[in-house]
Write an enzyme that holds these catalytic residues in place. Structure first.
Site, PDB file in Angstrom:
ATOM      1  N   HIS A   1      34.477 -41.609 -14.319  1.00 13.22           N
ATOM      2  CA  HIS A   1      34.629 -40.733 -13.156  1.00 13.22           C
ATOM      3  C   HIS A   1      35.478 -39.510 -13.510  1.00 13.22           C
ATOM      4  CE1 HIS A   1      36.615 -39.525  -9.333  1.00 13.22           C
ATOM      5  NE2 HIS A   1      35.383 -39.674  -8.863  1.00 13.22           N
TER       6      HIS A   1
ATOM      7  N   MET B   1      36.049 -32.411 -55.276  1.00 16.50           N
ATOM      8  CA  MET B   1      36.763 -31.825 -56.393  1.00 16.50           C
ATOM      9  C   MET B   1      36.405 -30.361 -56.449  1.00 16.50           C
ATOM     10  SD  MET B   1      36.467 -32.382 -60.347  1.00 16.50           S
ATOM     11  CE  MET B   1      36.344 -30.620 -60.631  1.00 16.50           C
TER      12      MET B   1
ATOM     13  N   GLY C   1      17.209 -37.743 -16.908  1.00 20.01           N
ATOM     14  CA  GLY C   1      18.625 -38.068 -16.826  1.00 20.01           C
ATOM     15  C   GLY C   1      18.983 -38.720 -18.146  1.00 20.01           C
ATOM     16  N   THR C   2      19.337 -37.890 -19.115  1.00 16.94           N
ATOM     17  CA  THR C   2      19.468 -38.420 -20.478  1.00 16.94           C
ATOM     18  C   THR C   2      20.699 -39.302 -20.642  1.00 16.94           C
ATOM     19  OG1 THR C   2      20.504 -36.336 -21.117  1.00 16.94           O
ATOM     20  CG2 THR C   2      18.159 -36.578 -21.574  1.00 16.94           C
TER      21      THR C   2
ATOM     22  N   ARG D   1      30.846 -15.639 -50.690  1.00 13.01           N
ATOM     23  CA  ARG D   1      30.091 -16.443 -49.710  1.00 13.01           C
ATOM     24  C   ARG D   1      30.255 -15.778 -48.355  1.00 13.01           C
ATOM     25  NH1 ARG D   1      34.488 -21.382 -49.899  1.00 13.01           N
ATOM     26  NH2 ARG D   1      36.182 -20.101 -49.096  1.00 13.01           N
TER      27      ARG D   1
ATOM     28  N   ASP E   1      21.779 -41.756 -18.513  1.00 17.25           N
ATOM     29  CA  ASP E   1      21.359 -43.114 -18.193  1.00 17.25           C
ATOM     30  C   ASP E   1      20.242 -43.572 -19.110  1.00 17.25           C
ATOM     31  OD1 ASP E   1      23.256 -43.104 -16.300  1.00 17.25           O
ATOM     32  OD2 ASP E   1      21.953 -43.553 -14.616  1.00 17.25           O
TER      33      ASP E   1
ATOM     34  N   CYS F   1      18.627 -33.014 -16.939  1.00 19.44           N
ATOM     35  CA  CYS F   1      19.877 -32.785 -16.223  1.00 19.44           C
ATOM     36  C   CYS F   1      20.999 -33.688 -16.709  1.00 19.44           C
ATOM     37  CB  CYS F   1      19.676 -32.927 -14.715  1.00 19.44           C
ATOM     38  SG  CYS F   1      19.133 -34.557 -14.221  1.00 19.44           S
TER      39      CYS F   1
ATOM     40  N   SER G   1      12.805 -34.711 -14.131  1.00 17.69           N
ATOM     41  CA  SER G   1      14.052 -34.256 -14.724  1.00 17.69           C
ATOM     42  C   SER G   1      14.645 -35.443 -15.457  1.00 17.69           C
ATOM     43  CB  SER G   1      14.998 -33.743 -13.638  1.00 17.69           C
ATOM     44  OG  SER G   1      16.174 -33.256 -14.240  1.00 17.69           O
TER      45      SER G   1
ATOM     46  N   ARG H   1      19.399 -33.933  -5.775  1.00 22.51           N
ATOM     47  CA  ARG H   1      19.144 -35.345  -6.050  1.00 22.51           C
ATOM     48  C   ARG H   1      19.643 -36.173  -4.877  1.00 22.51           C
ATOM     49  NH1 ARG H   1      22.039 -38.530 -10.840  1.00 22.51           N
ATOM     50  NH2 ARG H   1      23.806 -38.364  -9.440  1.00 22.51           N
TER      51      ARG H   1
ATOM     52  N   GLY I   1      37.073 -31.774 -49.367  1.00 19.22           N
ATOM     53  CA  GLY I   1      37.132 -33.169 -49.777  1.00 19.22           C
ATOM     54  C   GLY I   1      36.491 -33.393 -51.118  1.00 19.22           C
TER      55      GLY I   1
END
Lengths: 895, 895
Positions: free
Chosen positions: B470, B119, B780-781, B352, B783, B846, B778, B632, B117
């Site tokens: 879901h 030049m 619950g990232t 490179r 929520d 988790c 644990s 859980r 992207g």
């Protein structure tokens, strides 16, 4: 019992002894030792020090109670009781249980805070088959002696042994009937002797043990019963409700008996130094000849008003009047007194600050500032008025003597009582209102479509929804009494049912939005008129909080703004713009905007919305002329402006939909959200609907210019809702600035602050970044609480809050009282971080907690500059803000 | 432009000069100075230092670019360009624009990170009407000179002046047609001269200015164009996608030209030191005789494979092979090289690290560890494998050469490509599956009722729902490719529409869950087989992270558990119990429990649920024998187990409901929630449905005992979801402990840790209190992110995430990459507070972030002990965990 291990608070210091005589030489005035002596013990010691006629005695400290609850009866306590009793016996020249000259004592509980549900009083302790004979001989009054003995057994049985009073009353009433007398004091010796025998049979039958005749045992069992009652279910429930620490414990006082039932020249009474109902400076109370204290309190017998005491006991009456003056000057407050006259001689049995109505509290506080002898300071006067006092004088309520045919109850959503006839939709409600009928609007839940009906009703009742449901929020905003979330209410098209009862259209109904009670028929209301002292106290409160903590109103209409200003609001902290689109003439335009298919249609509907918004703002700015008005740009999800999907679906399946309805259904489906609380709303809408926020800002600015053109002095702040990040706020700030630049008066531009709601936890955490370009923060504590707890108020409050509070999983409903540990920490953090990057940051609160006294104290401690609440809570907020400032000042002075 | 004010990062230090010659004596190896010199400049300097044949030149630093973007062209830069050019001219003995012996240069961009992207390259700069004559004279080749001149004008026009290439190609193709030649290099002098004139007319016509003939102007305009292109829309978009800081800026290199189009003994090519597709240790590339670099890259002309270079240029080919070896040993990696041969002499124009496929990356990394000359360490080998490399080898994808008839696209919800026939409900899908057809299940959105259909399908396609809908969650859990939230998809009963296209039952369809593309017909897939080096690299990764950061799986079934263990999971970090109730044989029992009218019915259904749960746990514990399984307890709101209200309502209005359905409708209404994410779920259900959690714990414990009875080694942890306070956790812990006590083996009790999810902001804030009695946390990232941002993923991800990312309001989708500033701070705080009160606290994650590489690094820095993710992300998590450990170690070593 692990509660009692945890005695860290300074109010629970350990004392060297468990017991203090009433005339013990304390280091401090005993009235300040309530945490050790309990309220009763402290005040008895204080009266003793004042040389008022107090029968001698001693107090067993709260420390003893805590020791008992931790590990059972402390052996040290036995020794100390024997010593204290020895001192009392020597002073009185009588011995407990002595067959020749017996000492009798009363035993009473007395916690630091007045507390129903605890074991109260046992009188005449020390009587048994031997000492009663001595008492009869010494008093020369056999009737009196056996009357006292019988009373003692019944009282001990009821209070210490937990036997229902009816077991004793059965015998008492039979005896009174048999003798044809109307009071206990009139019974013959013979009857009293028979009662003693009957009562002892009752005790033995129910407890399987004989009545304890040994006075030392009687005394220890009475003390242990007091201590145990601290842990009783009712006492615990009361403390939970009042937020009193379970670990405090109670004290017990043991006092030598005097006898109001000694003879006809004896009596007993309770009195207030002023009228507790009106606050008038005239002593008030009741007394009864030839009776013991319980008779007066229980209301079982006929009493005489205090004004007749002069005629009955002229000397004691004069002495009592003198004591009233000394007590008031000493305690610097209206006092509640229990007294006994024994053979013409006055004895003071206890005193305490007297409970009073809101009106009395206001009148007494102001009068005591004016009274040179008491010289209460204005700060003290303000500190004595509680939010409950204000609520009493500000809202109508069911009259105290009214007959209430309670039907059900729900959530107390908006305070005040209302009476009206039941209607089930806005149209019939409006028609009834136009016929002059008072209306109670009953709905399953309300929606914007019901607003017109809400406007005309006296009260609102809904089956669903929590304390921030549409009905609750609108009702509180407009000061309409409301009961919501009545779970057993089933609402049909033109009737409702509660259990087996049907409420038909037009039926009379009453509801109390302060208690949540719903009753059949019209209940008489008291129309509390605001006492003149209210404005005096609030003006003093304003002086205390001036420059420390401001009070603004949440107001969306000019009428609200005027009401708020009348009640002392110093501006609007939250002017919601969405309610402006809910009127019958506006909702269609809003829907047009949502449905717009082309850019031209969209712009056209924005222009029309601009016009209606401008009109509203002109009126609001006029009402708030000279004061700040914080306008929150559109916040709610768009589906709130669209019709209910279920209804349209059913109509589609049955009658079919019009073309318009089909489009509305599609839009409602498109904008339907799984979790609208966390959905596309607030500034997110601003991003998705370009030009919407700019239109709103133009409307505000144009309205401000129109106000200036007629000589007004408008002040405006623009607030961006639901911010989550600094770039998001900066983008929105850019739109606002551009719209201001376009609409402002170039010659004399209006200075507009641009700030944001802090209502997501992330905004609180990132406050330092956001504050770099924000002029102000306003905490939306409702949403911040919902997101911090993961509580959807609509969903959890009805189903979950009651069990959570009952099980102690939450100390308070966090929607009523700000959660200091969680939400409060986020607020503290955000204020601190915000001021670090922007020291001039203005910080307010516009959630409902802004009107709650406890929350206001927490928020002031967090460093907020002002709170904003619904117009009807403004007086409470002014008072609570002053309290918060006073408390902070006193904490500072102490440290 | 305010971005560029903000140059705080150490990678953006200010340098003393703007320009560095390729042979400048830097303090560090130039390859480490990419932040100043850009990748191209750094590697040219490095190759110069290696004495490889690099045409001399200089690099204008990124600092110059930042200065330019801040305040326009820096005057100091003019002086430095003149000085550097002077040095280059003296070294080459030629002068730019000299009419006698002109120097020609290439100008290229070179940012720190490879970046499309921007030049790119201008060759032959310095040519004009005078210098072209000199070039022709000096080279003795007029054709070459005018060919170069024409190429230069077209390239400058296209790249610096922004003129569409087609304007030039029109003339070029006309000329080639006229002369009947197939390549540009074959054109006659005359044609080239005409092209020069034609191209200049094009420039003048489109830009309204003559083509700049002054070489100093050409050079400055080329450099300015590079700098400006840094801020171009495509470059910005790329950086946003890759998370590259907009404030870095780019460097530019100016290099003396060598000419691959000099004659037939010249040429140009690109090469890799190994095969970038397979990783085989054989150089790979293309070259072209008598051409300039752009010709090869553009693919406009016909190239020869590198293997033919020996035949064409034997000497240069040998030299190149030697350079390959030296470059690989020096850079210790496979390199990508651009070279030119001018009259038989080799020149290296740039190098490179070469891009490679996942399979090649694995093969090369392992080979270089084994290669004694390169001696890559295992840590380095692991560090070089990216998560994308793994994704390529682990999932099938559309074959690179497949014809894809793209129909629409949606959210890439579960990686991998799938091909099958369209079915619109579970029953027809199952029937088709049983007939042996591959199935693509298409639904508006999925619900538990669809689970049986999901189990048999190759891929899932939904019209609604976000990345935690879901469908998405189930598909990822089972490794089924899925595309969700396809907003233009309308799903009917047995057909679907996208725009004008109808998808009928049985139609062939393909979808790519890694890109979100949906295509008509069956697209050919590549069936990537796992290369043998994969397990080597992952084993090395495991060694690196051992004892530092564990990797567990989120698995709800024995099949999942087995798949997870095969892929290296060290246990289950999240075993959701609700999915166990969604089977066709279980859902009715769950509904029975919800509908239970009496205590007996309720207990009966709990017992039946216990039986089915126990069976499931036996299998899961068997699959995870010897490893921890964190169970859980029930989490989702109860309405997830009830039928859809809309459907029942419509049925009620049309056909009427059965008695069962009427009860289900009532229950669905009772449990319906306004914001289910924040409603009655998790431990709140445990409070409202007594015995539910105890039943689950008994099922787990009984299953564990059954495993022990057959000689197994079960390990169980019990996890309470959605905790908000310490008393709430303690209450739940009490139930769990009681159930364990009841079900445990008294002789040899199973040791069960009891902990909680931390998924509300309040739990994170109160972590210190909760940790007092919790054995583990644990996070619950998912929520926690939803609540911290106030983002309902289902609602905001489809409508809002794209504009938010495009406008830079969010740097990343916080559901893909953990928000370090907000959510991350809560996690850091919670871990710290938790360990303060409970130093032995085990901390895991988790949420889905447990499978994302960037998030894993953030989480490791927060102090977590393990991450848990879906079985299919386990290899990625193992690799990323090793990366996080390596990065932390290197940071520690540096400080």
């Amino acid at each position: 019992m692990s509660n009692y291990e945890n005695t860290l608070s300074p109010s629970r210091e350990r004392t060297e002894t468990f017991i203090f005589d009433f005339d013990h030489e304390h280091d401090h005035d005993p009235m300040h030792l309530r945490s050790i002596l309990g309220g009763k013990g402290a005040n008895l010691a204080e009266m003793t020090r004042l040389a008022l006629p107090v029968p001698p005695g001693f107090t067993i400290s709260t420390e003893a109670c805590r020791a008992f609850l931790r590990k059972g009866w402390p052996s040290r306590l036995d020794v100390e009781i024997d010593e204290a009793l020895g001192r009392l016996e020597r002073r009185m020249g009588r011995r407990l249980g002595d067959a020749a000259d017996p000492l009798l004592v009363s035993v009473r509980s007395g916690a630091q805070f007045s507390m129903p549900g605890m074991m109260d009083t046992v009188l005449n302790l020390g009587l048994n088959d031997e000492s009663v004979v001595a008492l009869a001989r010494l008093s020369g009054d056999e009737r009196f002696a056996y009357d006292s003995y019988a009373r003692f057994i019944a009282m001990f049985g009821r209070i210490v042994l937990g036997i229902a009073g009816s077991h004793f009353e059965l015998h008492l009433h039979a005896a009174m009937d048999a003798e044809g007398v109307r009071t206990e004091g009139e019974l013959s010796v013979r009857s009293n002797q028979q009662l003693v025998r009957d009562y002892r049979v009752v005790v033995e039958k129910i407890t399987d043990e004989p009545f304890p005749l040994e006075p030392a045992v009687q005394l220890r069992r009475a003390i242990a019963a007091i201590f145990t009652s601290w842990d009783g279910a009712r006492a615990r429930a009361f403390r939970e409700h009042e937020g009193i620490d379970h670990a405090l414990g109670t004290a017990a006082t043991v006092q030598s008996m005097v006898f109001g039932n000694r003879d006809k020249n004896s009596g007993t009474g309770v009195a207030f130094t002023r009228n507790p109902s009106s606050g008038a400076p005239v002593p008030y109370g009741d007394f009864m000849r030839n009776a013991q204290g319980e008779d007066v309190v229980a209301g079982t017998s006929i009493t005489q008003p205090l004004s007749e005491l002069d005629a009955a006991f002229p000397e004691a009456a004069a002495q009592l009047r003198d004591a009233f003056v000394r007590l008031e000057r000493h305690f610097r407050d209206m006092c509640d007194i229990e007294f006994t006259i024994e053979q013409g001689r006055l004895w003071m049995l206890q005193t305490r600050r007297g409970m009073r109505t809101g009106a009395a509290a206001l009148r007494i506080a102001v009068a005591m500032v004016d009274d040179a002898d008491i010289a209460l300071s204005r700060d003290e006067a303000v500190a004595r008025i509680t939010p409950d006092h204000l609520a009493q004088v500000l809202h109508p309520s069911f009259a105290p003597d009214a007959v209430v045919d309670a039907l059900t109850s729900g959530l107390a959503a908006s305070p005040g009582a209302a009476v009206g006839r039941a209607y089930f939709d806005a149209d019939t409600a409006i028609a009834a209102h136009e016929r002059g009928e008072p209306v109670i609007l009953i709905r399953t839940e309300t929606s914007p479509d019901d607003v017109a009906g809400l406007l005309v009703c006296e009260g609102v009742l809904t089956a669903r929804g929590g304390l921030v449901s549409h009905a609750a929020v609108v009702a509180r905003g407009w000061g309409i009494p409301a009961v919501v979330g009545v779970s057993d209410l089933v609402v049909d098209v033109n009737a409702a049912r509660v259990g087996g009862t049907t409420i038909a259209e037009g039926d009379w109904l009453s509801l109390d939005g302060s208690s949540g009670i719903v009753a059949r028929g019209p209940v008489a209301l008291t129309l509390n008129s605001e006492p003149p002292e209210l404005s005096t106290i609030l003006a003093w409160a304003d002086t205390i909080r001036e420059g420390r903590l401001g009070v603004r109103a949440n107001a969306d209409t000019a009428a609200d703004a005027r009401a708020a200003r009348e009640r002392g609001a110093e501006g609007i902290g939250l002017c919601r713009t969405e309610h402006m689109f809910l009127g019958a003439d506006r909702l269609p335009v809003m829907r047009e905007m949502i449905l717009a298919g082309t850019e031209a249609e969209y712009q056209h509907s924005l222009e029309r919305l601009l016009e209606v918004q401008r009109e509203d703002f002109v009126d609001i700015l006029e009402a708030m002329d000279g004061l700040q008005v914080t306008v929150r740009l559109l916040d709610p999800p768009l589906h709130e402006f669209l019709p209910d999907i279920d209804t349209l679906l059913v109509k589609d399946a049955t009658e079919g939909l019009s073309e318009e309805e089909t489009r509305l259904l599609a839009a409602a489906r498109h904008w339907r959200e799984v979790n609208p609380m966390l959905g596309v709303r607030g500034v997110r809408l601003g991003v998705l609907k370009p030009g919407l926020y700019a239109m709103q800002v133009r409307a505000v600015l144009e309205a401000a210019r129109m106000r200036r053109d007629v000589g007004g002095d408008p002040h405006v702040e623009i607030m961006i809702p639901l911010t989550i990040s600094a770039p998001e706020f900066e983008l929105a700030r850019g739109w606002v600035q551009a719209a201001i630049a376009e609409a402002n008066d170039d010659d004399d531009p209006l200075d507009v602050r641009i700030g944001t709601m802090i209502e997501t936890p992330r905004a609180a955490l990132l406050a330092g970044e956001i504050a770099r370009t924000a002029d102000f923060f306003s905490f939306g504590t409702n949403d911040l609480t919902q997101m911090t707890f993961g509580f959807s108020r609509d969903d959890v409050e009805g189903k979950m809050m009651a069990p959570y509070l009952a099980k102690g999983l939450l100390a308070q409903n966090p929607f009523d009282v700000l959660d200091a540990a969680g939400v409060g920490e986020l607020i503290r953090m955000a204020v601190q971080r915000g001021r670090e990057t922007n020291p001039g940051l203005l910080v307010g609160v516009c959630g409902e907690h802004g009107g709650d006294a406890t929350s206001i104290a927490t928020l002031f401690a967090c460093g907020v500059d002002y709170v904003s609440c619904s117009p009807f809570r403004i007086p409470t907020a002014r008072l609570a803000a002053a309290h918060a400032v006073l408390a902070a000042t006193s904490r500072r002075d102490e440290s």
